[in-house]
Design an enzyme around this catalytic site. Structure first.
Site, PDB file in Angstrom:
ATOM      1  N   ALA A 124      21.039 -17.905  36.650  1.00  0.00           N
ATOM      2  CA  ALA A 124      21.448 -17.687  35.259  1.00  0.00           C
ATOM      3  C   ALA A 124      20.671 -18.439  34.188  1.00  0.00           C
ATOM      4  O   ALA A 124      20.667 -18.010  33.033  1.00  0.00           O
ATOM      5  CB  ALA A 124      22.936 -18.023  35.119  1.00  0.00           C
ATOM      6  N   PRO A 126      17.996 -19.784  31.536  1.00  0.00           N
ATOM      7  CA  PRO A 126      18.640 -20.740  30.626  1.00  0.00           C
ATOM      8  C   PRO A 126      19.926 -20.243  29.967  1.00  0.00           C
ATOM      9  O   PRO A 126      20.522 -20.958  29.176  1.00  0.00           O
ATOM     10  CB  PRO A 126      17.565 -20.980  29.572  1.00  0.00           C
ATOM     11  CG  PRO A 126      16.830 -19.676  29.510  1.00  0.00           C
ATOM     12  CD  PRO A 126      16.814 -19.141  30.914  1.00  0.00           C
ATOM     13  N   GLY A 127      20.341 -18.999  30.244  1.00  0.00           N
ATOM     14  CA  GLY A 127      21.644 -18.563  29.759  1.00  0.00           C
ATOM     15  C   GLY A 127      21.648 -17.419  28.769  1.00  0.00           C
ATOM     16  O   GLY A 127      22.715 -17.018  28.300  1.00  0.00           O
ATOM     17  N   LYS A 129      20.987 -14.173  29.179  1.00  0.00           N
ATOM     18  CA  LYS A 129      21.679 -12.998  29.721  1.00  0.00           C
ATOM     19  C   LYS A 129      23.151 -13.312  29.984  1.00  0.00           C
ATOM     20  O   LYS A 129      24.021 -12.464  29.778  1.00  0.00           O
ATOM     21  CB  LYS A 129      20.986 -12.513  30.995  1.00  0.00           C
ATOM     22  CG  LYS A 129      19.556 -12.052  30.777  1.00  0.00           C
ATOM     23  CD  LYS A 129      18.901 -11.669  32.083  1.00  0.00           C
ATOM     24  CE  LYS A 129      17.422 -11.388  31.909  1.00  0.00           C
ATOM     25  NZ  LYS A 129      16.644 -12.607  31.581  1.00  0.00           N
ATOM     26  N   ASP A 192      18.671 -11.499  38.133  1.00  0.00           N
ATOM     27  CA  ASP A 192      17.407 -11.593  37.412  1.00  0.00           C
ATOM     28  C   ASP A 192      16.566 -12.596  38.204  1.00  0.00           C
ATOM     29  O   ASP A 192      16.652 -13.794  37.996  1.00  0.00           O
ATOM     30  CB  ASP A 192      17.643 -12.046  35.971  1.00  0.00           C
ATOM     31  CG  ASP A 192      16.367 -12.029  35.153  1.00  0.00           C
ATOM     32  OD1 ASP A 192      15.708 -10.991  35.117  1.00  0.00           O
ATOM     33  OD2 ASP A 192      16.035 -13.076  34.563  1.00  0.00           O
ATOM     34  N   CYS A 246      10.465 -10.196  35.620  1.00  0.00           N
ATOM     35  CA  CYS A 246       9.503 -10.106  34.521  1.00  0.00           C
ATOM     36  C   CYS A 246       8.086 -10.081  35.093  1.00  0.00           C
ATOM     37  O   CYS A 246       7.167 -10.673  34.531  1.00  0.00           O
ATOM     38  CB  CYS A 246       9.688 -11.241  33.519  1.00  0.00           C
ATOM     39  SG  CYS A 246       9.534 -12.888  34.226  1.00  0.00           S
TER      40      CYS A 246
END
Length: 314
Positions: A124, A126-127, A129, A192, A246
């Site tokens: 998760a 740095p936050g 999403k 992710d 990414c």
């Protein structure tokens, strides 16, 4: 301004070869120019604290020029100030806005969490999403946000608190072991995945690609598979999972999905999010349904990204 020739001289040779293995020479040239592009600062309005029109009025009053995004109304592209200048604004300091790239906003939109859902964000930090998911859910339900790196965990904790995402529980731990702890607990899971970051290479900044290697990609694939298995185990039958990276290569994207379809009770789902510059997942050499996934190639507006939406059969 870089030429295609000069970009080929700067970037890792094996990376360029991997692009030519997947894409046509014309597409590779476009990707390379995308990696040389200077992009606008982009931000997401934190709708847990502000309405988007309030933020637009605030920016107008501060003489900050912006453009509202067409496919996500809470995303704004900033035209005349830098990230550092945005970070000095009161509305940034109180968590009313969050600096976030446009492709990074896509996975939560594809996941489509609803108020009342149980949601897992497996990697998760740095936050961005995580807090976007909480905002979509209107702070109703439950989000477990996991991070295994202690420094990144602290950053995640800071951002969740700053954004007022009160339904989020933060956990420090190895995501690959989480599935067995929370077996079939979650309605939605976002993975992710940690990746080689090829979509975020900047030709002007050697630090973005100096550590890239074929061996690193191979190592990351094994990490991604372990995390994927954990995410699948944590997902309820009938639940939705989104896998995203990414990066640009085939191994960390379509081949991961191909492997997952062979090993788990999953089906890909068509992504309805209509965004510019999107292309289908590449299905050559893998299952045709992988076309349902979505690629964004690096361009003037966005860095490169890959997203696949999956359904766990009952």
């Amino acid at each position: 301004m870089y030429s295609v020739k000069s970009l080929k001289e700067k970037l890792p040779h094996d990376f360029l070869n991997s692009l030519y293995d997947i894409f046509s020479p014309c597409t590779v040239d476009k990707i390379l120019m995308g990696l040389a592009s200077k992009r606008d600062v982009t931000l997401r309005v934190n709708t847990l604290k502000y309405d988007t029109r309030q933020v637009m009025q605030y920016l107008t009053d501060m003489n900050i020029k912006f453009q509202r995004n067409t496919w996500f109304k809470d995303a704004l592209s900033i035209k005349n100030v830098t990230e550092k200048e945005i970070q000095k604004l009161n509305i940034y300091e109180n968590g009313g806005i969050y600096l976030q790239s446009l492709p990074s906003m896509m996975p939560p939109l594809v996941l489509q969490p609803r108020p009342g859902d149980n949601v897992l964000d497996l990697t998760a930090a740095p936050g961005g999403k995580t807090t976007q998911i909480a905002a979509i859910m209107k702070n109703k339900g439950y989000v477990l946000a996991n991070e295994m790196d202690k420094i990144r965990f602290e950053r995640l904790k800071y951002n969740v608190e700053k954004q007022g995402a009160s339904i989020v529980e933060i956990k420090l731990g190895d995501g690959s072991k989480l599935g067995n702890i929370y077996k079939e607990k979650f309605d939605k899971v976002l993975l992710d995945a940690p990746c080689s970051g090829e979509g975020r290479f900047l030709a002007s900044d050697v630090r973005t690609y100096k550590y890239w290697s074929k061996n690193e990609v191979i190592k990351l694939v094994e990490v991604q598979k372990k995390l994927f298995k954990s995410a699948y185990t944590a997902l309820k039958p009938g639940g939705t999972m989104v896998y995203s990276t990414c990066t640009l290569n085939f191994e960390e994207n379509e081949k991961i999905i191909d492997w997952a379809l062979d090993n788990f009770n999953l089906k890909t789902q068509k992504i309805e999010l209509e965004v510019p510059h999107r292309m289908e997942g590449i299905s050559e050499g893998v299952k045709k349904e992988i076309k349902n996934s979505m690629r964004i190639l690096p361009n003037r507006e966005m860095e490169g990204f890959f997203i696949c939406k999956l359904y766990k059969s009952s």
